[in-house]
Motif scaffolding. Structure first.
Motif, PDB file in Angstrom:
ATOM      1  N   GLU A   1      54.061  52.545  46.770  1.00 40.92           N
ATOM      2  CA  GLU A   1      53.188  51.369  46.848  1.00 40.92           C
ATOM      3  C   GLU A   1      53.971  50.130  47.291  1.00 40.92           C
ATOM      4  OE1 GLU A   1      50.090  51.159  43.430  1.00 40.92           O
ATOM      5  OE2 GLU A   1      51.877  52.198  42.669  1.00 40.92           O
ATOM      6  N   ILE A   2      55.152  49.964  46.719  1.00 42.38           N
ATOM      7  CA  ILE A   2      55.986  48.814  47.078  1.00 42.38           C
ATOM      8  C   ILE A   2      56.360  48.875  48.552  1.00 42.38           C
ATOM      9  CG2 ILE A   2      58.206  47.670  46.686  1.00 42.38           C
ATOM     10  CD1 ILE A   2      57.983  48.699  43.730  1.00 42.38           C
TER      11      ILE A   2
ATOM     12  N   ALA B   1      55.223  46.206  51.370  1.00 41.43           N
ATOM     13  CA  ALA B   1      56.253  45.476  52.120  1.00 41.43           C
ATOM     14  C   ALA B   1      56.278  45.868  53.591  1.00 41.43           C
ATOM     15  CB  ALA B   1      57.626  45.729  51.498  1.00 41.43           C
ATOM     16  N   GLY B   2      55.719  47.033  53.911  1.00 40.88           N
ATOM     17  CA  GLY B   2      55.730  47.508  55.291  1.00 40.88           C
ATOM     18  C   GLY B   2      57.110  47.909  55.769  1.00 40.88           C
ATOM     19  N   VAL B   3      57.860  48.577  54.900  1.00 45.08           N
ATOM     20  CA  VAL B   3      59.222  48.982  55.260  1.00 45.08           C
ATOM     21  C   VAL B   3      59.431  50.466  54.941  1.00 45.08           C
ATOM     22  CG1 VAL B   3      60.140  46.651  54.864  1.00 45.08           C
ATOM     23  CG2 VAL B   3      60.227  48.325  53.030  1.00 45.08           C
TER      24      VAL B   3
ATOM     25  N   ILE C   1      61.168  42.381  47.847  1.00 41.80           N
ATOM     26  CA  ILE C   1      61.158  41.627  46.591  1.00 41.80           C
ATOM     27  C   ILE C   1      59.781  41.024  46.321  1.00 41.80           C
ATOM     28  CG2 ILE C   1      62.062  39.560  45.443  1.00 41.80           C
ATOM     29  CD1 ILE C   1      64.769  40.193  46.853  1.00 41.80           C
ATOM     30  N   THR C   2      59.183  40.384  47.309  1.00 44.31           N
ATOM     31  CA  THR C   2      57.879  39.756  47.071  1.00 44.31           C
ATOM     32  C   THR C   2      56.795  40.804  46.826  1.00 44.31           C
ATOM     33  OG1 THR C   2      57.486  39.510  49.445  1.00 44.31           O
ATOM     34  CG2 THR C   2      58.395  37.608  48.286  1.00 44.31           C
ATOM     35  N   ALA C   3      56.873  41.912  47.527  1.00 42.35           N
ATOM     36  CA  ALA C   3      55.901  42.994  47.287  1.00 42.35           C
ATOM     37  C   ALA C   3      56.058  43.532  45.870  1.00 42.35           C
ATOM     38  CB  ALA C   3      56.083  44.111  48.311  1.00 42.35           C
ATOM     39  N   ALA C   4      57.294  43.764  45.450  1.00 43.98           N
ATOM     40  CA  ALA C   4      57.538  44.281  44.104  1.00 43.98           C
ATOM     41  C   ALA C   4      57.086  43.273  43.049  1.00 43.98           C
ATOM     42  CB  ALA C   4      59.018  44.615  43.927  1.00 43.98           C
TER      43      ALA C   4
END
Length: 184
Positions: free
Chosen positions: A31-32, A36-38, A12-15
């Motif tokens: 990119e998201i 987020a590193g997921v 959510i914060t990355a988006a």
């Protein structure tokens, strides 16, 4: 010891950050996920409809953050004008700290988000939450409820316009001058 944000929260914060910087359509899922590193599977685990669900969650997250700022500005204020003045000052600081000259986080999603009724209804509800938060404080500070709602809506309209002009000028002073314009 601080706990690590959950995978869902990181998405959510990355988006929210990327949508604010680049817009909904210019931000890819890859990119998201990288920000987020997921892994990709995490996205669909938490957001079955993918990017659309993530955009709605990002708008909610942003509204939650803005409501905390509203509360921080209005709770200690002795009156509506003082609360609004504190709010504008806090937004100007946020503009500077977050390099928010890119765009307003919620407007970025509203104007560049998915073209469907469900998303538009969600965006309308997010803006209404902000209006209701300000109206609640305005009423608590002595304004009749009808006036409180009207003042809160005017405040949101003014903030959106001021943010846009501040963005164009790359100058948060526009946000700081709102009290003099709204409360002559």
């Amino acid at each position: 010891m601080a706990t690590e944000p959950s995978t869902r929260d990181r998405l959510i914060t990355a988006a929210a950050t990327l949508f604010r910087r680049r817009g909904y359509h210019a931000t890819g899922l890859a990119e998201i996920l990288a920000e987020a590193g997921v892994p990709k599977g995490s996205l669909y685990h938490f957001f079955p409809a993918g990017k659309v669900d993530l955009a709605k969650a990002a708008a909610d997250w942003t509204a939650d953050m803005l409501i905390r700022i509203i509360d921080d500005a209005f709770l200690p204020a002795p009156g509506y004008r003082e609360g609004a003045t504190h709010y504008f000052a806090k937004l100007a600081k946020l503009f500077q700290l977050a390099d928010a000259a890119n765009t307003c986080p919620i407007s970025a999603l509203l104007f560049d988000g998915p073209e469907n009724a469900d998303f538009r209804n969600h965006a309308e509800a997010v803006f209404q939450r902000l209006i209701d938060a300000v109206a609640g404080h305005a009423h608590r500070l002595g304004l009749p409820m009808d006036d409180a709602q009207s003042q809160a809506e005017t405040l949101l309209i003014a903030v959106e316009g001021a943010w846009t002009l501040a963005r164009a000028r790359r100058d948060p002073a526009v946000l700081r001058t709102l009290p003099a314009r709204l409360f002559p």
